[in-house]
Design a protein around this motif. Structure first.
Motif, short mmCIF file in Angstrom:
data_model
loop_
_atom_site.label_atom_id
_atom_site.label_comp_id
_atom_site.label_asym_id
_atom_site.label_seq_id
_atom_site.Cartn_x
_atom_site.Cartn_y
_atom_site.Cartn_z
N ILE A 184 0.71 -1.06 0.20
CA ILE A 184 0.03 -0.09 -0.29
C ILE A 184 0.49 1.36 0.06
CG2 ILE A 184 -1.59 1.03 1.27
CD1 ILE A 184 -2.82 -1.64 2.49
N GLN A 185 2.04 0.94 0.49
CA GLN A 185 2.43 2.64 1.40
C GLN A 185 3.70 2.51 0.07
OE1 GLN A 185 4.96 1.17 4.42
NE2 GLN A 185 3.33 2.42 5.80
N GLY A 212 2.60 1.50 -3.28
CA GLY A 212 1.61 1.57 -4.66
C GLY A 212 2.25 0.71 -5.10
N HIS A 233 -4.27 -4.79 -2.04
CA HIS A 233 -4.77 -3.52 -2.26
C HIS A 233 -5.51 -3.49 -3.57
CE1 HIS A 233 -1.91 -1.45 -4.47
NE2 HIS A 233 -1.00 -1.86 -3.43
N VAL A 267 -7.54 -0.60 -1.25
CA VAL A 267 -6.69 0.01 0.09
C VAL A 267 -7.45 -0.16 1.36
CG1 VAL A 267 -5.39 1.66 0.83
CG2 VAL A 267 -5.31 1.20 -1.41
N LEU A 271 -5.55 -2.41 4.38
CA LEU A 271 -5.37 -1.38 5.16
C LEU A 271 -5.38 -2.66 6.88
CD1 LEU A 271 -3.39 0.83 6.23
CD2 LEU A 271 -5.00 1.63 6.51
#
Length: 449
Positions: A202-203, A205, A216, A221, A225
């Protein structure tokens, strides 16, 4: 196939069984919650159980031991765990010197010889091996060996419940209690690693993980998360042993700290500070970050196992440093592979927008004034890819990764109690470690060395 590899496969297969039971335990619902068929149950399945199963499931692109029909674990892909290497190193293999490599036989302390696929005991031998305990009720160490304290917990079963098994003797309650803690630790570590993957993608991308869409992308997302966060709590609760939980909590904190520094390299202020810093400071920055972010992924399994085994503090420190070096070697591989399509594949140039890549940090000394004034992602990427010293830098860093891996393996071998333990460690590490050597060889061939 060697007798040691049979043991590695049997242990890895046992971990897969425990993970399956961990997933199966998710069908339980909070007290008073509606049962199957209700809107609540359907929502819980879609929003938690399915994303968790996806996060923990085996992926086609993951490195694994090659399938070997007839061997322990059969033809399924198996991924060894450093947790079980520690268990074998400190609790022994038994006399495997007389085992038949062809039949996959090996013996263990206190147990009769076990042969072939039957060497892998059913996970139910350790009752409730993967039941997730209430997070608010992490038991005292003394209750782990008390069967009556929690009937379905992973406590030492009665001797009559245990067939010949490759890991511990049915007559040794203390040994079974230790094995119970180790098995829980192995599951907890695997779950935490999967949680880290979900959150990291997620962080960063990232759209692809292990050759499949990232979590995700398939679940969105918010759910990804939530899934990563839930897995952390579930893993810590599952570990149960207070010493193991303490070790894992420290690892989680270190991982998040390293990730925070990594994310900071995308900010204008940190990029400007790194651009103006001398080379030695930049490399120190990278090493501190990589030791926390990537080194933790190597140190966490081993330290959790050593906590369960109550290993000597001096040896824990030596092994911790060895795992730190392996983590740095792994991060060097990742950074260099970003420039090597033969190994980076679809991820080539993926992480060149941030100044966390060691190659970029090495090349900044000769950066022109316009790059120093504005080290934005596209500008620094173009500068690095066109740098005349790029190939030389890539080869030097690949050689550094090889050397770090070699030094780490030698340090671990000095702690190994037997030749079998050293072989077990090498099989476990080289499942991915061989890529470090392959990268170095590729760059040597490219440069004509």
């Amino acid at each position: 196939m060697s007798a040691v590899e049979d043991v590695v496969r049997a242990d890895a297969a046992l971990l897969e069984e425990d993970l399956a039971r961990f997933l199966g335990s998710l069908t339980g619902r909070p007290p008073g919650a509606p049962g199957h068929g209700s809107a609540y149950a359907a929502a819980l399945d879609r929003a938690l159980h399915l994303p968790v199963a996806d996060a923990l499931g085996s992926k086609a692109g993951q490195e694994a031991l090659r399938p070997h029909p007839g061997a322990p674990g059969g033809g399924a892909p198996l991924r060894p765990s450093m947790v079980y290497w520690a268990y074998r190193n400190y609790r022994g293999f038994g006399d495997i010197s007389d085992a038949s490599a062809e039949s996959g036989a090996y013996a263990v302390p206190g147990a009769s010889v076990v042969r072939g696929a039957s060497a892998v005991p059913d996970a139910s031998v350790m009752r409730g091996a993967s039941v997730v305990p209430d997070a608010s009720a992490v038991p005292d160490a003394s209750t782990v060996s008390d069967v009556s304290a929690e009937p379905d917990a992973l406590a030492p079963p009665h001797a009559s419940d245990v067939p010949d098994a490759p890991l511990a003797s049915a007559g040794d309650g203390a040994a079974l209690a230790t094995l119970a803690a180790v098995r829980r630790a192995a599951v907890a570590v695997r779950v935490l690693l999967k949680a880290a993957v979900a959150l990291d993608d997620i962080q960063d991308g990232s759209t692809v993980r292990y050759g499949e869409p990232a979590l995700h992308l398939t679940h969105g997302v918010p759910l990804a998360l939530n899934t990563g966060s839930w897995l952390i709590t579930a893993a810590l609760a599952h570990a149960a042993d207070p010493a193991v939980v303490e070790s894992l909590l420290a690892a989680v904190a270190n991982g998040f700290t390293g990730q925070a520094v990594d994310l900071a390299t995308r900010s204008d202020r940190t990029r400007a500070e790194l651009t103006e810093a001398p080379c030695a400071e930049r490399i120190g920055f990278w090493e501190s970050m990589a030791a926390l972010k990537t080194g933790t992924l190597f140190r966490m399994p081993l330290d959790a196992a050593l906590a369960a085994l109550r290993a000597d503090a001096a040896e824990r420190a030596a092994l911790d440093e060895a795992m730190r070096q392996l983590g740095l070697a792994s991060q060097l591989f990742n950074d260099v592979a970003d420039f090597v399509p033969e190994l980076g594949g679809t991820n080539t140039h993926e992480d060149l927008d941030a100044l966390s890549n060691r190659v970029l940090l090495e090349l900044l000394d000769s950066a022109p004034p316009d790059i120093r004034r504005d080290p934005s992602g596209e500008r620094i990427r173009g500068y690095a890819l066109g740098h005349p010293g790029l190939d030389r830098t890539l080869l030097a860093l690949a050689a550094e990764a090889v050397e770090r891996k070699r030094a780490a393996k030698e340090a671990v071998h000095r702690v190994c109690r037997s030749a079998e333990s050293a072989a077990y460690f090498d099989i476990t590490i080289e499942r991915k470690g061989h890529l470090v050597d392959r990268l170095h060889d590729t760059l040597r061939q490219r440069s004509g060395v």
